[in-house]
Write an enzyme that holds these catalytic residues in place. Structure first.
Site, PDB file in Angstrom:
ATOM      1  N   LYS A  39       1.112  -0.838  -0.050  1.00 30.39           N
ATOM      2  CA  LYS A  39       0.129   0.011   0.095  1.00 30.39           C
ATOM      3  C   LYS A  39       1.010   1.348  -0.689  1.00 30.39           C
ATOM      4  O   LYS A  39       1.859   1.298   0.349  1.00 30.39           O
ATOM      5  CB  LYS A  39      -1.539  -0.089   1.332  1.00 30.39           C
ATOM      6  CG  LYS A  39      -0.259   0.259   2.535  1.00 30.39           C
ATOM      7  CD  LYS A  39      -1.043   0.014   3.879  1.00 30.39           C
ATOM      8  CE  LYS A  39      -0.650  -0.031   4.998  1.00 30.39           C
ATOM      9  NZ  LYS A  39      -0.992   0.118   6.257  1.00 30.39           N
ATOM     10  N   ARG A 162     -11.257   0.563  14.233  1.00 32.42           N
ATOM     11  CA  ARG A 162     -11.107   1.038  12.966  1.00 32.42           C
ATOM     12  C   ARG A 162     -11.838   0.243  12.647  1.00 32.42           C
ATOM     13  O   ARG A 162     -12.803   0.430  12.052  1.00 32.42           O
ATOM     14  CB  ARG A 162      -9.370   1.440  12.960  1.00 32.42           C
ATOM     15  CG  ARG A 162      -8.576   1.943  12.940  1.00 32.42           C
ATOM     16  CD  ARG A 162      -7.361   1.746  12.544  1.00 32.42           C
ATOM     17  NE  ARG A 162      -6.390   1.008  11.845  1.00 32.42           N
ATOM     18  CZ  ARG A 162      -5.585   0.427  10.748  1.00 32.42           C
ATOM     19  NH1 ARG A 162      -4.699   1.771  11.140  1.00 32.42           N
ATOM     20  NH2 ARG A 162      -5.048   0.223  10.258  1.00 32.42           N
ATOM     21  N   TYR A 296      14.698  30.668   6.652  1.00 32.86           N
ATOM     22  CA  TYR A 296      13.494  31.450   7.056  1.00 32.86           C
ATOM     23  C   TYR A 296      13.192  32.190   8.206  1.00 32.86           C
ATOM     24  O   TYR A 296      13.689  30.305   9.059  1.00 32.86           O
ATOM     25  CB  TYR A 296      12.665  30.743   6.486  1.00 32.86           C
ATOM     26  CG  TYR A 296      11.654  31.049   4.872  1.00 32.86           C
ATOM     27  CD1 TYR A 296      12.040  31.498   4.343  1.00 32.86           C
ATOM     28  CD2 TYR A 296      11.740  29.611   4.023  1.00 32.86           C
ATOM     29  CE1 TYR A 296      11.524  31.908   2.842  1.00 32.86           C
ATOM     30  CE2 TYR A 296      11.245  29.279   2.973  1.00 32.86           C
ATOM     31  CZ  TYR A 296      11.974  30.490   1.964  1.00 32.86           C
ATOM     32  OH  TYR A 296      11.216  30.783   1.092  1.00 32.86           O
ATOM     33  N   MET A 344      10.714  24.196   0.844  1.00 33.13           N
ATOM     34  CA  MET A 344      10.450  23.518   0.496  1.00 33.13           C
ATOM     35  C   MET A 344      11.329  22.589  -0.175  1.00 33.13           C
ATOM     36  O   MET A 344      10.671  21.164  -0.708  1.00 33.13           O
ATOM     37  CB  MET A 344       8.993  24.040  -0.813  1.00 33.13           C
ATOM     38  CG  MET A 344       8.110  23.232  -1.329  1.00 33.13           C
ATOM     39  SD  MET A 344       6.851  24.262  -2.104  1.00 33.13           S
ATOM     40  CE  MET A 344       5.875  24.701  -1.198  1.00 33.13           C
TER      41      MET A 344
END
Length: 404
Positions: A39, A162, A296, A344
């Site tokens: 998966k 779940r 940043y 990013m």
């Protein structure tokens, strides 16, 4: 990619290591069949290459979360006909019919899902019957036959909370599934569940879940269910709980060479080898004075004159921003950490005055044999788990397969 072209970054996937991991895990559960869980694009490693490699190493089942993942495997992986494919995360209105026709094992946790898959099987059977009548009338065969009986696995919620049927609803689901089987619409191929705390050795919920699973399986079989497989063992249960192995084990992260939990040991302690190595060439090296802000927000300021290296990977590639200032990197043979915010597309490393050439290899994580960090090191730096580190590496980082 041309031979003269060097990737901005790459994730090297060692399929030989994956095969060795599959064989090691099979050795832990020699009496059980093996489902290779692929998966989330094979936990970020590539579902199709990893499924093929796992089957070569002895897997006879392949597991996915979504039906779209399962259908893609059926269409493109070229797996042997006797390898079963299962998917378990269904929502109303899903591609039940396509799954029936492809012979995919579908998980059913509630009667609404059973009704939808029965409706899909009825539609396939009706169309198939009409096609047979038409071919008989025309004395031709126009198409190969398709699967018309849905392969269904009933999931029990034994305590994870779940997916799966609650014990109070189990009798009704089993009864309705048996009715559909007698009507020729479904074949109940499996009974299964999932463990919540198998990665925490000695957790009391694991014994409670195993007891409940045994009770729910016993009830279903007493009512007439004859499953091909019963299964509950994930990676940690495959490694440590022989009583959970039943007919099939479903290793996920362990197949990719990661430990399911530091409490169980490092990969090498478990006979596993990490499959993914994430690298990038250093894009820029420059000298800066002391007191120079980096990235940043200037959360990092150079303590003195030093050299900075720019690594062209960032959170857009899946490098966790939460590891800013802590994420480890091997550059120039030394273990270093990210300096300032991970952006990013890039992050900065303070080389402490060392010099390396632009193009030098920065290794974010790998097996660890060269002294490089591992996915678990990044998980600790980001406050998460190794599963997330490898799974989140985005599609813009090319996968390079070796050992296949």
């Amino acid at each position: 990619m041309r031979e003269t072209e060097r990737a901005r970054a790459r994730a090297v996937i060692d399929l030989a290591a994956l095969k060795a991991n599959v064989r090691a895990l099979r050795g832990k559960a020699p009496g059980a069949a093996f489902m290779a869980v692929v998966k989330a694009d094979g936990y970020g490693h590539g579902a199709i290459p990893c499924a093929r490699a796992a089957v070569e190493a002895g897997a006879t089942w392949v597991g996915t979360a979504t039906p779209q993942e399962a259908l893609a495997l059926k269409a493109h992986a070229g797996l042997p006909d006797d390898v079963r494919v299962m998917c378990w995360l269904w929502t109303p209105g899903g591609p039940w019919r396509e799954a029936v026709e492809a012979g995919i094992d579908v998980s059913v946790s509630a009667e609404w899902a059973l009704e939808e898959v029965v409706g899909a099987a009825e539609a396939v059977q009706k169309e198939a019957a009409e096609a047979v009548q038409k071919e008989a009338a025309e004395a031709v065969q126009t198409a190969a036959p398709v699967q018309t009986v849905a392969r269904v696995q009933l999931k029990a919620d034994t305590g994870l909370g779940r997916g799966g049927s609650q014990p109070a609803d189990w009798a009704g689901l089993v009864r309705r599934a048996l009715e559909a089987e007698r009507a020729g619409h479904v074949r109940i191929t499996g009974l299964w569940s999932h463990l919540a705390c198998a990665d925490e050795p000695g957790h009391p919920s694991t014994r409670q879940q195993l007891d409940r699973f045994r009770e729910m399986v016993t009830y279903a079989e007493a009512q007439g269910v004859r499953p091909e497989v019963r299964h509950i063992a994930n990676s940690p249960a495959t490694l440590t709980l022989p009583e959970a192995h039943y007919d099939l084990v479903r290793p996920g992260v362990a197949m990719y060479g990661l430990s399911p939990s530091p409490d169980l040991g490092a990969p090498a302690d478990l006979g596993l080898r990490p499959v993914m190595t994430l690298t990038a060439p250093v894009a820029l090296v420059k000298h800066v004075p002391g007191g120079h802000g980096v990235s940043y927000g200037h959360h990092y300021v150079t303590p003195g004159e030093t050299t900075l290296a720019l690594v062209p990977l960032g959170y857009g590639d899946g490098v966790p921003r939460h590891a800013s200032g802590a994420g480890p990197v091997l550059i120039g043979g030394k273990w270093r950490t990210t300096a300032g915010r991970i952006a990013m597309d890039q992050f900065v490393v303070d080389l402490g005055g060392d010099d390396v050439e632009a193009g030098a290899e920065a290794v974010l994580f790998g097996p660890g044999d060269r002294g490089e960090p591992t996915a678990e090191d990044w998980a600790q730096a980001a406050g998460t788990i190794g599963y997330e580190i490898v799974t989140r590496i985005s599609a813009r980082v090319p996968r390079v397969y070796v050992g296949g």
